[in-house]
Design an enzyme around this catalytic site. Structure first.
Site, PDB file in Angstrom:
ATOM      1  N   VAL A 118       0.871  -1.200  -0.126  1.00 44.27           N
ATOM      2  CA  VAL A 118      -0.025   0.101  -0.116  1.00 44.27           C
ATOM      3  C   VAL A 118       0.948   1.098  -0.145  1.00 44.27           C
ATOM      4  CG1 VAL A 118      -1.678   1.198   1.211  1.00 44.27           C
ATOM      5  CG2 VAL A 118      -1.747  -1.124   1.220  1.00 44.27           C
ATOM      6  N   CYS A 119       0.469   2.250  -0.944  1.00 45.05           N
ATOM      7  CA  CYS A 119       1.184   3.432  -1.133  1.00 45.05           C
ATOM      8  C   CYS A 119       2.860   3.260  -0.810  1.00 45.05           C
ATOM      9  CB  CYS A 119       1.039   4.235   0.289  1.00 45.05           C
ATOM     10  SG  CYS A 119       1.268   6.169   0.079  1.00 45.05           S
ATOM     11  N   VAL A 120       3.537   3.619  -0.162  1.00 43.96           N
ATOM     12  CA  VAL A 120       5.015   3.618  -0.184  1.00 43.96           C
ATOM     13  C   VAL A 120       5.679   2.460   0.089  1.00 43.96           C
ATOM     14  CG1 VAL A 120       5.488   6.064  -0.164  1.00 43.96           C
ATOM     15  CG2 VAL A 120       5.533   4.820   1.989  1.00 43.96           C
ATOM     16  N   THR A 138       3.387   3.173  -6.816  1.00 41.75           N
ATOM     17  CA  THR A 138       3.596   3.786  -5.474  1.00 41.75           C
ATOM     18  C   THR A 138       3.072   5.107  -5.351  1.00 41.75           C
ATOM     19  OG1 THR A 138       5.046   3.825  -3.553  1.00 41.75           O
ATOM     20  CG2 THR A 138       5.943   4.766  -5.942  1.00 41.75           C
ATOM     21  N   ALA A 171      -1.580   2.667  -4.897  1.00 42.07           N
ATOM     22  CA  ALA A 171      -0.679   4.093  -5.149  1.00 42.07           C
ATOM     23  C   ALA A 171      -0.880   4.798  -3.769  1.00 42.07           C
ATOM     24  CB  ALA A 171      -1.505   4.995  -6.165  1.00 42.07           C
TER      25      ALA A 171
END
Length: 331
Positions: A118-120, A138, A171
Site C-alpha cells: 500500500v502506498c510507499v 506507489t 498508489a
C-alpha cells in the site's frame, strides 16, 4: 467463486507506519461479512518484530497480534505491506525502508499466495527483491525515488493499483481501499466487491428493492487523470460542466477528453455527467424535502423537464415516484 475459509491476511507493522495503510484494508475485509452468506472471508493479523505497541505516523499506537517469527510458521494467503515516509525541510517526501522489516517481508513472502503493498510500501517490496522485473506503482511523491533506487522495477506512477502476477501494488494512501476492494473482487467476484464498496461510501441505509446503480462506483476507473475528472464533476455538479471546461481542468483537448472517457468508462463525458446528476438527484430525493425545482438547480439539470427525462431514461421512473418508493426520511 473460489474460496477458502479464513484467508489469512498478514499486515506488516513497524514504527512510523502510515495509520490508514494499516486500518483501511481490514475495514474493507470486515464489510465482506455483511455482504455474503458463505462461510468465507478473511482473518487479519497485525505482525511486528515484537509484541510491543507500534506508534504510527499519526501518533496512534497499534498493538500487534503476532510477531514476524510466529507468523512465519503459518501459510499466508495475503501479505500486505504498508509504508512510511519522512519529509525534509524542503517538504520533499522520502520513503523509509527498515532493513530488518525488508528481511522479514522477504521471508514471509515465501509462504504467501499473494503479496501486496500500500502506498510507499512498494519501496519495501522492491528492497526485498519482490518487484524485480515487474510493473509496480506507489505514491506519486516517491515514484521517482522508487525508480532511481530500483532500476529493475518498471515504475508506473499513474494507476491507482497494479497487479503483476501474484504481486499487487497500490498508489496513494487512500488507495488502500481501492486495492483492498480489488482483492475482494479477485477472491469473491465484482458483484460482491461492488456491494462492499457501497457500504463504504453510501451513508444512507437503502430500502430493499432499490436500484443499486451508483455513478461514483460503477464502472471503476484505474488512472488518476480520470479520477480527478470525476471528482471535478462531483464538486461542480450544479454548474454547466461543458466539454471545454472539463478539458481545460485536465489540460487536454476536448477530443482527447472524449477518447479517455470512452476508453476508461465506456461512455462519453456527457453521458457520465448525466449519470452523475441523476445520482445526486437520487440522494436528494431519498434524504431531503427539497422541491423538484431546488433539486434541478442543485444537480445542474437546467430545467425540471430535463431532470424528469433523465430519470425516465436512466431509472425508468419519475423523480416523484422514486421519492415515494425510496424515501429514507419518514413523512
Amino acid at each position: 467463486m473460489s474460496g477458502t475459509v479464513g484467508r489469512l491476511v498478514v499486515i506488516v507493522l513497524f514504527e512510523g507506519v502510515d495509520l490508514l495503510d494499516v486500518t483501511g484494508p481490514p475495514e474493507v475485509f470486515a464489510l465482506l461479512r455483511r455482504e455474503t452468506d458463505e462461510a468465507t472471508g478473511y482473518q487479519v493479523l497485525l505482525a511486528a518484530g515484537t509484541m510491543d505497541p507500534v506508534t504510527t505516523s499519526a501518533g496512534v499506537r497499534v498493538l500487534p497480534d503476532v510477531t514476524f517469527e510466529e507468523v512465519a510458521e503459518r501459510p499466508i494467503d495475503t501479505l500486505l505491506v504498508p509504508g512510511a515516509v519522512e519529509v525534509d525541510d524542503r517538504r520533499r517526501v522520502h520513503a523509509l525502508v527498515d532493513p530488518e522489516v525488508v528481511g522479514w517481508v522477504r521471508k514471509l513472502a515465501e509462504r504467501t499466495r499473494r503479496v501486496t503493498s500500500v502506498c510507499v510500501g512498494a519501496h519495501i517490496l522492491a528492497a526485498a527483491g519482490l518487484l524485480d522485473g515487474r510493473r509496480a506503482t506507489t505514491h506519486w511523491s516517491t515514484a521517482q525515488q522508487l525508480a532511481a533506487d530500483h532500476p529493475a522495477v518498471e515504475v508506473d506512477a499513474d494507476p491507482i493499483f497494479i497487479r503483476d502476477g501474484d504481486v499487487w501494488t497500490g498508489a496513494g494512501i487512500s488507495s488502500c481501499l481501492d486495492l483492498a476492494l480489488a482483492l475482494v473482487a479477485d477472491d469473491f467476484g465484482e458483484t460482491t466487491a461492488l456491494r462492499v464498496a457501497r457500504q463504504l461510501v453510501m451513508y444512507l441505509k437503502r430500502p430493499s428493492g432499490q436500484s443499486q446503480f451508483s455513478v461514483p462506483l460503477e464502472p471503476v476507473s484505474t488512472t488518476r487523470r480520470i479520477e480527478d475528472l470525476r471528482h471535478y464533476i462531483t464538486r461542480n455538479i450544479s454548474g454547466p460542466l461543458t466539454l471545454a471546461e472539463l478539458a481545460a481542468s485536465a489540460h487536454i483537448s476536448e477530443r482527447q477528453l472524449t477518447r479517455i472517457f470512452k476508453a476508461e468508462l465506456g461512455m462519453t463525458p456527457s453521458a457520465y455527467i448525466e449519470s452523475a446528476r441523476v445520482e445526486r438527484a437520487r440522494n436528494q430525493l431519498e434524504s431531503t424535502d427539497a422541491t423538484l425545482e431546488r433539486i434541478t438547480t442543485l444537480c445542474g439539470f437546467g430545467t425540471t423537464d430535463t431532470l424528469i427525462r433523465a430519470f425516465r431514461r436512466r431509472l425508468d421512473t419519475t423523480p416523484m415516484e422514486y421519492r415515494r418508493r425510496f424515501r429514507a426520511v419518514p413523512d
